[in-house]
Design a protein around this motif. Structure first.
Motif, mmCIF file in Angstrom:
data_model
loop_
_atom_site.group_PDB
_atom_site.id
_atom_site.type_symbol
_atom_site.label_atom_id
_atom_site.label_comp_id
_atom_site.label_asym_id
_atom_site.label_seq_id
_atom_site.Cartn_x
_atom_site.Cartn_y
_atom_site.Cartn_z
ATOM 1 N N LYS A 318 0.833 -1.208 0.000
ATOM 2 C CA LYS A 318 0.000 0.000 0.000
ATOM 3 C C LYS A 318 0.862 1.251 0.000
ATOM 4 C CE LYS A 318 -3.789 -2.343 2.378
ATOM 5 N NZ LYS A 318 -4.659 -2.367 3.569
ATOM 6 N N ALA A 319 0.356 2.262 -0.690
ATOM 7 C CA ALA A 319 1.087 3.516 -0.812
ATOM 8 C C ALA A 319 0.660 4.502 0.271
ATOM 9 C CB ALA A 319 0.846 4.119 -2.192
ATOM 10 N N ASN A 320 1.541 5.430 0.585
ATOM 11 C CA ASN A 320 1.237 6.534 1.504
ATOM 12 C C ASN A 320 0.477 7.587 0.711
ATOM 13 O OD1 ASN A 320 1.261 8.827 3.141
ATOM 14 N ND2 ASN A 320 3.299 8.381 3.970
ATOM 15 N N GLU A 321 -0.851 7.564 0.806
ATOM 16 C CA GLU A 321 -1.690 8.425 -0.015
ATOM 17 C C GLU A 321 -1.409 9.902 0.227
ATOM 18 O OE1 GLU A 321 -3.503 7.505 -2.398
ATOM 19 O OE2 GLU A 321 -3.526 5.333 -2.090
ATOM 20 N N GLU A 322 -1.152 10.256 1.476
ATOM 21 C CA GLU A 322 -0.914 11.668 1.801
ATOM 22 C C GLU A 322 0.360 12.164 1.118
ATOM 23 O OE1 GLU A 322 -0.176 14.515 5.732
ATOM 24 O OE2 GLU A 322 -0.759 12.409 5.967
ATOM 25 N N LYS A 323 1.428 11.361 1.186
ATOM 26 C CA LYS A 323 2.695 11.723 0.545
ATOM 27 C C LYS A 323 2.546 11.715 -0.969
ATOM 28 C CE LYS A 323 7.294 12.177 0.428
ATOM 29 N NZ LYS A 323 8.017 13.345 0.951
ATOM 30 N N LEU A 324 1.774 10.742 -1.467
ATOM 31 C CA LEU A 324 1.626 10.583 -2.911
ATOM 32 C C LEU A 324 0.812 11.714 -3.528
ATOM 33 C CD1 LEU A 324 2.655 8.415 -4.877
ATOM 34 C CD2 LEU A 324 0.430 7.311 -4.720
ATOM 35 N N SER A 325 -0.201 12.175 -2.817
ATOM 36 C CA SER A 325 -1.075 13.211 -3.357
ATOM 37 C C SER A 325 -0.357 14.539 -3.552
ATOM 38 C CB SER A 325 -2.287 13.408 -2.432
ATOM 39 O OG SER A 325 -1.851 13.805 -1.138
ATOM 40 N N GLY A 326 0.713 14.764 -2.795
ATOM 41 C CA GLY A 326 1.460 16.020 -2.928
ATOM 42 C C GLY A 326 2.601 15.938 -3.916
ATOM 43 N N SER A 327 2.729 14.831 -4.639
ATOM 44 C CA SER A 327 3.838 14.645 -5.574
ATOM 45 C C SER A 327 3.416 15.026 -6.985
ATOM 46 C CB SER A 327 4.300 13.185 -5.558
ATOM 47 O OG SER A 327 4.655 12.787 -4.259
ATOM 48 N N ASP A 328 4.424 15.234 -7.842
ATOM 49 C CA ASP A 328 4.127 15.565 -9.238
ATOM 50 C C ASP A 328 3.633 14.331 -9.983
ATOM 51 O OD1 ASP A 328 6.566 14.280 -10.780
ATOM 52 O OD2 ASP A 328 7.383 15.253 -8.995
ATOM 53 N N HIS A 329 3.159 14.565 -11.204
ATOM 54 C CA HIS A 329 2.534 13.494 -11.986
ATOM 55 C C HIS A 329 3.469 12.314 -12.213
ATOM 56 C CE1 HIS A 329 -0.661 16.318 -12.655
ATOM 57 N NE2 HIS A 329 -1.297 15.504 -13.515
ATOM 58 N N LEU A 330 4.702 12.584 -12.643
ATOM 59 C CA LEU A 330 5.614 11.502 -13.007
ATOM 60 C C LEU A 330 6.014 10.675 -11.798
ATOM 61 C CD1 LEU A 330 7.933 13.198 -15.665
ATOM 62 C CD2 LEU A 330 5.982 11.687 -16.030
ATOM 63 N N THR A 331 6.247 11.339 -10.668
ATOM 64 C CA THR A 331 6.590 10.611 -9.443
ATOM 65 C C THR A 331 5.428 9.729 -9.015
ATOM 66 O OG1 THR A 331 8.089 12.354 -8.721
ATOM 67 C CG2 THR A 331 7.261 10.851 -7.028
ATOM 68 N N ARG A 332 4.251 10.290 -9.093
ATOM 69 C CA ARG A 332 3.056 9.543 -8.689
ATOM 70 C C ARG A 332 2.860 8.306 -9.568
ATOM 71 N NH1 ARG A 332 -2.750 12.589 -7.837
ATOM 72 N NH2 ARG A 332 -3.873 10.859 -6.845
ATOM 73 N N ALA A 333 3.007 8.498 -10.860
ATOM 74 C CA ALA A 333 2.849 7.378 -11.785
ATOM 75 C C ALA A 333 3.942 6.329 -11.577
ATOM 76 C CB ALA A 333 2.876 7.887 -13.221
ATOM 77 N N SER A 334 5.159 6.794 -11.329
ATOM 78 C CA SER A 334 6.274 5.870 -11.126
ATOM 79 C C SER A 334 6.055 4.998 -9.896
ATOM 80 C CB SER A 334 7.579 6.661 -10.995
ATOM 81 O OG SER A 334 8.655 5.810 -10.749
ATOM 82 N N VAL A 335 5.608 5.605 -8.801
ATOM 83 C CA VAL A 335 5.363 4.860 -7.558
ATOM 84 C C VAL A 335 4.233 3.856 -7.752
ATOM 85 C CG1 VAL A 335 4.598 5.054 -5.162
ATOM 86 C CG2 VAL A 335 6.260 6.685 -6.074
ATOM 87 N N LEU A 336 3.145 4.286 -8.392
ATOM 88 C CA LEU A 336 2.012 3.385 -8.612
ATOM 89 C C LEU A 336 2.407 2.207 -9.513
ATOM 90 C CD1 LEU A 336 -0.915 5.955 -9.106
ATOM 91 C CD2 LEU A 336 -0.529 4.455 -7.144
ATOM 92 N N THR A 337 3.241 2.475 -10.511
ATOM 93 C CA THR A 337 3.690 1.406 -11.410
ATOM 94 C C THR A 337 4.546 0.388 -10.671
ATOM 95 O OG1 THR A 337 3.666 2.940 -13.275
ATOM 96 C CG2 THR A 337 4.923 0.897 -13.552
ATOM 97 N N LEU A 338 5.473 0.875 -9.842
ATOM 98 C CA LEU A 338 6.313 -0.031 -9.058
ATOM 99 C C LEU A 338 5.462 -0.866 -8.106
ATOM 100 C CD1 LEU A 338 9.037 -1.106 -8.128
ATOM 101 C CD2 LEU A 338 9.230 0.869 -6.591
ATOM 102 N N GLY A 339 4.507 -0.239 -7.441
ATOM 103 C CA GLY A 339 3.625 -0.973 -6.534
ATOM 104 C C GLY A 339 2.801 -2.018 -7.265
ATOM 105 N N TYR A 340 2.310 -1.653 -8.451
ATOM 106 C CA TYR A 340 1.514 -2.590 -9.250
ATOM 107 C C TYR A 340 2.353 -3.807 -9.658
ATOM 108 C CZ TYR A 340 -1.351 -4.284 -13.160
ATOM 109 O OH TYR A 340 -2.090 -5.058 -14.023
ATOM 110 N N LEU A 341 3.580 -3.560 -10.120
ATOM 111 C CA LEU A 341 4.464 -4.658 -10.512
ATOM 112 C C LEU A 341 4.749 -5.595 -9.348
ATOM 113 C CD1 LEU A 341 7.236 -3.140 -12.847
ATOM 114 C CD2 LEU A 341 5.840 -5.148 -13.310
ATOM 115 N N LEU A 342 5.093 -5.022 -8.189
ATOM 116 C CA LEU A 342 5.424 -5.851 -7.028
ATOM 117 C C LEU A 342 4.205 -6.622 -6.525
ATOM 118 C CD1 LEU A 342 7.810 -3.439 -5.078
ATOM 119 C CD2 LEU A 342 8.420 -5.401 -6.505
ATOM 120 N N ASN A 343 3.033 -6.008 -6.562
ATOM 121 C CA ASN A 343 1.815 -6.717 -6.144
ATOM 122 C C ASN A 343 1.515 -7.896 -7.066
ATOM 123 O OD1 ASN A 343 1.194 -5.161 -3.872
ATOM 124 N ND2 ASN A 343 0.092 -3.633 -5.068
#
Length: 730
Positions: A318-343
């Motif tokens: 699971k991602a830290n939604e609060e930290k993620l919501s304050g990030s730029d688009h590319l960082t947000r997409a990168s984190v979600l992609t990594l989480g999706y792959l690992l899941n």
């Protein structure tokens, strides 16, 4: 006893019995049963089962029936008989080559169709055909019984060994990938162990070779996965142990394939964020859990009892939604992609571990449901070499038939039969005809002294049995595959029978017959289609990139019809087969004729093409999963990828300025990625499903993997000279 000696012993015992039992019973044509054993052993697999034996018997009966019908229908017209036989046999050999399971099944059908004619003599043709069919069935039954009862196959052990190898490479690849992930921290125990072992090596041992690179591991992984899938498709019906747990094995292959695809996707992924643990708090522990699951799969395979209590469990990073919501688009997409792959990796690794633990278990069954892809067809349709072989069968039959009619060579119609059979078996085999002549002569060097000094001295059946056993054992121990036939022909030249007539003129006549057969095979090696390794390398290479180009173009169709889907599957299948053939022929090119090429460079190029097809397979598989992704659909409506198809086309045509195209494409690809990032930043991510965001970036990673792999292929091509391979030689 190693597998080579075990197989040679099985064949030697079967062939000896195929001779001695008919001798003891007073049956005619014992050599027909022995020839059947030789053909099955040299062209089939090393595993036997009652199912295969039964199908071979049925194939023999069908071939005998078709042959007798043709003899009866055209007994008075030799031309019509030969024309009908040549057409029927050409079709049968096409299906024989297209059939991916047991090639001996349809081969026996074609052989019996050819052998039913008594050289054009209608009188006694029926009894002659029945005797041959009977002895062929006897040879099949003998080989099957010996193989099943005295030398049972270890199909499950062999498959388990391949699975163990694949799992090991998967874990190595995952470890290599996880070390390169942003913010990855190695476990202390692992780090301490590494430091300790490093110190020990420094103090006591010389420096070892560096561990394989990620690209090398991905190449090994694709090869191991492909080998595992091919072996499973062959043995799944031949082994009762595998058939008893067929559903579990199918799930194992399915999840192993998914893990391989995910690892290949992550191999060249570019994640645009740092300090992953701030966005994914459980990131290091989750990596350890996946690694532990991959270890458990290997442990359960080696010791099934250790996995009795293991069950698949869902676990999400699971991602830290609060930290993620304050990030730029590319960082947000990168984190979600990594989480999706690992899941996805965790999910498939956990299911794989449970499925492996259920194999060979009496009480334990799989606790989850999984929709498996439909099984692949047992036939490989539309393969160019299969079509060419059918045409070569037709041409060889008529050329040999014309020589028989015009000159009546030794053996008569048998010359036509053997020329057609051996040409079909050896068609597009990686073996030069001069090697066949050498093997044939080598067999005679054993046979002639035996004919003069050994056979006349044999008085007891045991002595003859020992001679037959030793000769066959030597042949199948020293040689492998269809080339063994040419060594074994030396024994069949001896004309072994219950009542022996020793006459040197007879054996010279038979030798002349088979040398003429070798000359026909040399003729068919060059006409009507060349079987030279360099020619086939160039032809298969061109075919590979033509179909890969059409595949990439067809995939961009937004509204595919049923015809488009069939075409897509055809291009994918043909390209995959071509990549395997490319590696085969690259290793068989005689570089002594081509000074500008080396074997190592040709094989390296072919291997790079195999990795390219692995990434292309991943892209096709992902497209099926991501077909409903809203972001990808929107992207395809506004953007058409012309870079990858054009690069594949340019490389396939081997243009002199292909390097300039790739240099220019690098700039264009960078611009295209920047445009995609701009497109992504224009979206309101709060309105987009997280899985769609991850899927979108995975799709871009797959495209990037294909592009990087294509660059590696182009780089490898700089070390080979295709024009040099086009030089003519005999």
């Amino acid at each position: 006893m190693n597998s080579k000696a075990r197989f040679a012993t099985k064949v030697a015992l079967s062939l000896t019995l195929a001779y001695l039992i008919p001798f003891a019973m007073g049956w005619p044509q014992a050599s027909t049963a022995a020839t059947t054993v030789m053909l099955i052993a040299s062209t089939g697999s090393q595993r036997e089962s009652f199912e295969k034996g039964t199908l071979r018997v049925l194939g023999t009966i069908v071939g005998a029936t078709v042959g007798l019908i043709l003899v009866g229908a055209f007994a008075q017209d030799r031309f019509l008989y030969m024309f009908s036989v040549s057409i029927v046999v050409s079709f049968i050999f096409y299906f024989r080559n297209a059939y991916q399971s047991d090639p001996t099944l349809l081969m026996l059908t074609a052989v019996m169709t050819l052998m039913m004619s008594n050289g054009g003599d209608a009188e006694g043709a029926f009894l002659y055909g029945v005797d041959r069919a009977y002895m062929t069935v006897f040879g099949v039954v003998t080989y099957t019984l010996v193989g099943v009862y005295l030398f049972p196959s270890k199909a499950e052990q062999n498959l388990s060994a391949l699975l163990q190898e694949t799992l090991s490479i998967q874990q190595q690849t995952f470890t290599k990938i996880s070390e390169s992930l942003p913010g990855m921290i190695k476990p202390e125990t692992s780090a301490a162990t590494d430091a300790s072992s490093c110190n020990d090596e420094t103090e006591h041992e010389p420096t070892e070779e560096a561990s394989p690179s990620l690209d090398e591991l991905i190449e090994k992984l694709f090869t191991a996965q492909s080998t595992l899938e091919q072996r499973f498709s062959v043995v799944k019906k031949e082994s009762s142990e595998i058939a008893a747990y067929l559903q579990e094995w199918r799930l194992v292959i399915h999840h192993s394939q998914k893990i391989t695809q995910l690892l290949a996707t992550a191999s060249n992924a570019r994640f645009n964020h740092n300090d992953t643990e701030n966005y994914l708090p459980d990131f290091p522990d989750f990596i350890e859990q996946i690694d532990h699951l991959l270890q458990q799969s290997q442990q359960f395979l080696a010791s099934p009892e250790t996995g009795e209590t293991f069950r698949f469990s869902e676990n999400k990073l699971k991602a830290n939604e609060e930290k993620l919501s304050g990030s730029d688009h590319l960082t947000r997409a990168s984190v979600l992609t990594l989480g999706y792959l690992l899941n996805r990796l965790y999910d498939n690794a956990s299911k794989l571990a449970e499925t492996i633990s259920c194999i060979d278990s009496i009480t334990k069954t799989v606790s989850f449901k999984e929709q498996l892809a439909p099984s692949q067809s047992a036939f490989l349709w539309w393969d160019a070499e299969n079509f060419k072989t059918a045409i070569k069968v037709f041409v060889t039959y008529w050329v040999a038939g014309g020589l028989w009619i015009a000159f009546n060579p030794p053996g008569g119609y048998s010359f036509v039969i053997f020329s057609t059979i051996f040409m079909a078996v050896l068609s597009f085999m990686p073996l030069h005809p001069k090697a066949l002549g050498f093997l044939f002569t080598f067999g005679f060097l054993f046979a002639i002294p035996a004919y003069v000094f050994i056979l006349p001295q044999l008085e007891l059946g045991v002595e003859l049995a020992l001679f037959l056993f030793i000769y066959t054992f030597v042949g199948f121990y020293l040689f492998k595959g269809p080339i063994t036939i040419f060594f074994m022909l030396g024994m069949f030249v001896l004309g072994i029978d219950n009542t022996m007539t020793y006459h040197f003129g007879i054996i010279l006549t038979v030798m002349t017959l088979f040398y003429l057969v070798v000359l026909m095979i040399v003729f068919s090696h060059y006409f009507p289609f060349s079987s030279k390794a360099e020619h086939l390398f160039l032809a298969v290479r061109q075919r590979l990139f033509f179909h890969l180009h059409r595949l990439l173009v067809t995939m961009q169709n937004l509204k595919p019809t049923w015809l488009t889907r069939i075409t897509l599957a055809l291009h994918l299948k043909t390209a995959n087969v071509a990549s395997k053939k490319l590696l085969l022929w690259a290793s068989k090119v005689d570089v002594s004729y081509f000074n500008n090429n080396t074997q190592e460079q040709l094989v390296l190029y072919a291997k790079r093409c195999g990795v390219l097809m692995g990434h292309a397979n991943n892209l096709v598989a992902a497209q099926t999963i991501l077909k409903n992704n809203s972001l990808i659909t929107k992207l395809r409506e506004t953007h058409i990828d012309t870079i990858l198809p054009s690069l594949v086309e340019v490389h396939g045509k081997a243009k002199p300025d292909s390097g300039d195209h790739f240099d220019h494409a690098e700039q264009e690809y960078t611009k295209a990625e920047q445009a995609l990032e701009a497109f992504f930043e224009s979206l309101d991510l709060d309105q987009v499903n997280k899985n769609d965001i991850a899927g979108f970036y995975l799709f871009l990673h797959l495209k990037r993997n294909l592009y990087e792999s294509l660059k590696n292929v182009e780089e490898a091509s700089q070390g080979i000279d295709l024009d040099n391979l086009k030089m003519h030689r005999f």
